[in-house]
Design an enzyme around this catalytic site. Structure first.
Site, short mmCIF file in Angstrom:
data_model
loop_
_atom_site.label_atom_id
_atom_site.label_comp_id
_atom_site.label_asym_id
_atom_site.label_seq_id
_atom_site.Cartn_x
_atom_site.Cartn_y
_atom_site.Cartn_z
N ASN A 107 0.85 -1.19 0.00
CA ASN A 107 0.00 0.00 0.00
C ASN A 107 0.89 1.24 0.00
OD1 ASN A 107 0.56 0.81 2.82
ND2 ASN A 107 -0.37 -1.17 3.25
N ALA A 151 1.37 1.26 11.68
CA ALA A 151 1.62 0.58 10.40
C ALA A 151 0.34 0.43 9.60
CB ALA A 151 2.23 -0.79 10.67
N LYS A 184 9.07 -17.73 -9.50
CA LYS A 184 8.39 -16.64 -10.22
C LYS A 184 7.29 -17.20 -11.13
CE LYS A 184 9.23 -12.94 -13.42
NZ LYS A 184 9.94 -12.63 -14.63
N ILE A 240 -2.79 -7.22 14.28
CA ILE A 240 -1.78 -7.06 15.34
C ILE A 240 -2.33 -6.18 16.46
CG2 ILE A 240 0.61 -6.33 15.80
CD1 ILE A 240 1.01 -6.65 12.69
N PHE A 246 -4.41 3.36 14.81
CA PHE A 246 -4.73 4.36 13.81
C PHE A 246 -5.93 3.88 13.02
CE2 PHE A 246 -1.59 7.81 13.30
CZ PHE A 246 -0.81 7.51 14.41
N LYS A 270 -14.16 1.18 15.15
CA LYS A 270 -12.88 0.45 15.06
C LYS A 270 -12.24 0.34 16.45
CE LYS A 270 -10.84 0.76 10.99
NZ LYS A 270 -10.14 1.42 9.87
N LYS A 310 -11.48 -3.26 18.01
CA LYS A 310 -10.10 -3.72 18.20
C LYS A 310 -9.68 -3.70 19.67
CE LYS A 310 -8.68 -2.80 13.55
NZ LYS A 310 -7.57 -3.11 12.66
#
Ligand code: CTP
Length: 401
Positions: A208, A272, A286, A305, A323, A337, A341
């Site tokens: 991201n 993160a 690959k 996490i 976050f 959230k 969490k």
């Protein structure tokens, strides 16, 4: 911070002893006085001549040295420092410390001292994992000995795993943290930062746009407030701050394992941008392009996490901050959230492309706690970090006893 501080540096006999030369230089640069002590085995790895030249003081080596005793007895030597640092702390030295043995100068000083002791272990991974060493570590932790590392990685003996001594700059950061007088002195904070990379095959991955800027700024602000910081970062565009312990990871699962190993902590800040999913069918080779065939990827969920740390029983950090990257209904989504969490605070931000926040220099956040949402004006990420850390310091109300 280290000006005029006296460090009694006990050098153990391991290959990592060579790193103490760099440590001595950095300590001296910062104005610390270094009194070196070497075990017999240490002198097999680095010469007392190099150590004393860098320290600017004679090396103490022998327990029964009449000349040295006349100048400064070993009891006085053990107590005249502000801090005793053992680098590398070998399995043998740790075992002696745990059992109170005193059959050479280093172990006698460690038994006689009434000064705080920090050790930086270094040994082969099997020796580190051996039940005897693990028992000794438990005893030493209970005795109040502070540990720096060891790190995980390639070792001089050719094996891989935990047991590698922390780098001189990490040891220096831990020593500085001991003398810091900031409001978070004595606190340990874990910060996650950056994106994670989830492999599709050895050359391709899913990621991201997180740059790691906000996480880096928070780690630096926590460090400046006197906390000792473990910074667990995915592959980020922004370099990690100095003076913190850096653990580099790639995937969400590696990040989770690194956070787990870094506990216990007083504070956890989870900045993160962890990938929610990883490719279930990641290939060891690959993927080759076959004309007319489009590969399809199937995904599985990554561990959360923040949620798992928040739900921990025994060693949940006292303050867990998450976050929330949202693109709509920021406060409502972030409030949900926080509840989902189980964290204490959520720093919510709008990452819609037109805000330029993700990957940019500014941030505009709402702090969600059990009180009313706090709207902070748009400001630089460093300022957001400073303000957040001020809030954290206020929450902890002063230096840890
Ligand atoms: N987080 C985490 N582990 C994950 C996913 C997220 O620790 N596997 C943490 C982030 O570091 C952040 C918080 O959870 O502190 C919220 O991340 P965010 O991406 O906003 O939330 P998601 O759980 O991914 O929810 P959604 O994508 O539905 O908004």
């Amino acid at each position: 911070m280290l000006k005029d501080k006296r460090i009694l540096l006990i050098i153990g006999g391991g290959i990592a002893a060579y790193k103490t030369l760099e440590l001595i230089r950095r300590l001296r640069e910062r104005g610390a006085a270094v009194t070196p002590v070497m075990t017999g085995a240490a002198a097999e790895f680095v010469t007392p001549m190099s150590v004393s030249a860098l320290a600017g003081e004679a090396v103490h080596q022998a327990l029964f040295d009449l000349g040295a005793e006349a100048e400064m007895g070993h009891i006085q030597l053990s107590r005249s420092a502000d801090l005793v640092v053992v680098v590398p702390a070998t399995a043998d030295l740790l075992a002696k410390m745990a059992h109170g043995l005193a059959n050479d100068l280093a172990s006698t000083l460690l038994l006689a001292t009434d000064t705080p002791v920090i050790v930086a272990p270094a040994m082969n991974v099997r020796m580190w994992e051996h039940p005897a060493t693990q028992r000794n570590l438990e005893t030493l932790r209970a005795d109040g000995i502070a540990f720096i590392g060891p790190n995980e990685g390639d070792m001089a003996c050719g094996e891989y795993g935990p047991g590698r001594m922390s780098e001189p700059m990490e040891i220096l950061a831990a020593i500085e943290a001991r003398f810091s007088s900031g409001p978070l002195a004595g606190r340990h904070a874990i910060v996650t930062s950056g994106p994670t990379h989830e492999p599709i095959d050895p050359v391709r991955y899913i990621a991201n746009r997180s740059s790691g800027a906000q996480g880096s700024a928070i780690a630096a602000a926590l460090r400046d407030a006197g906390a000792s910081v473990t910074f667990v970062t995915g592959p980020a565009a922004i370099a990690p701050p100095t003076g913190v312990k850096v653990i580099n990871v790639e995937t969400a699962r590696e990040m989770e394992a690194a956070v787990s190993r870094a506990l216990p902590a007083d504070i956890g800040v989870f900045a993160a941008a962890v990938a929610d999913w990883r490719v279930d069918t990641a290939q060891p080779q690959k993927l080759k392009k076959v004309k007319g065939e489009i590969p399809s990827l199937s995904f599985v969920e990554n561990p959360d996490i923040l949620a798992s740390v928040s739900a921990r029983g025994g060693n949940r950090p006292e303050l867990v901050v998450g976050f929330a990257a949202e693109t709509e209904n920021v406060v409502e989504n972030a409030t949900q959230k926080r509840a989902r969490k189980g964290c204490d605070w959520i720093v919510a931000n709008d990452v819609s492309p037109d805000t330029g926040i993700m990957g940019g220099t500014d941030n505009s956040v709402v702090l969600i706690s059990d009180a009313a949402p706090e709207y902070w004006p748009r400001m630089r990420k460093e300022e957001v970090a400073k303000r957040l850390v001020e809030r954290i310091a206020k929450r902890f109300g002063g230096e840890k006893a």
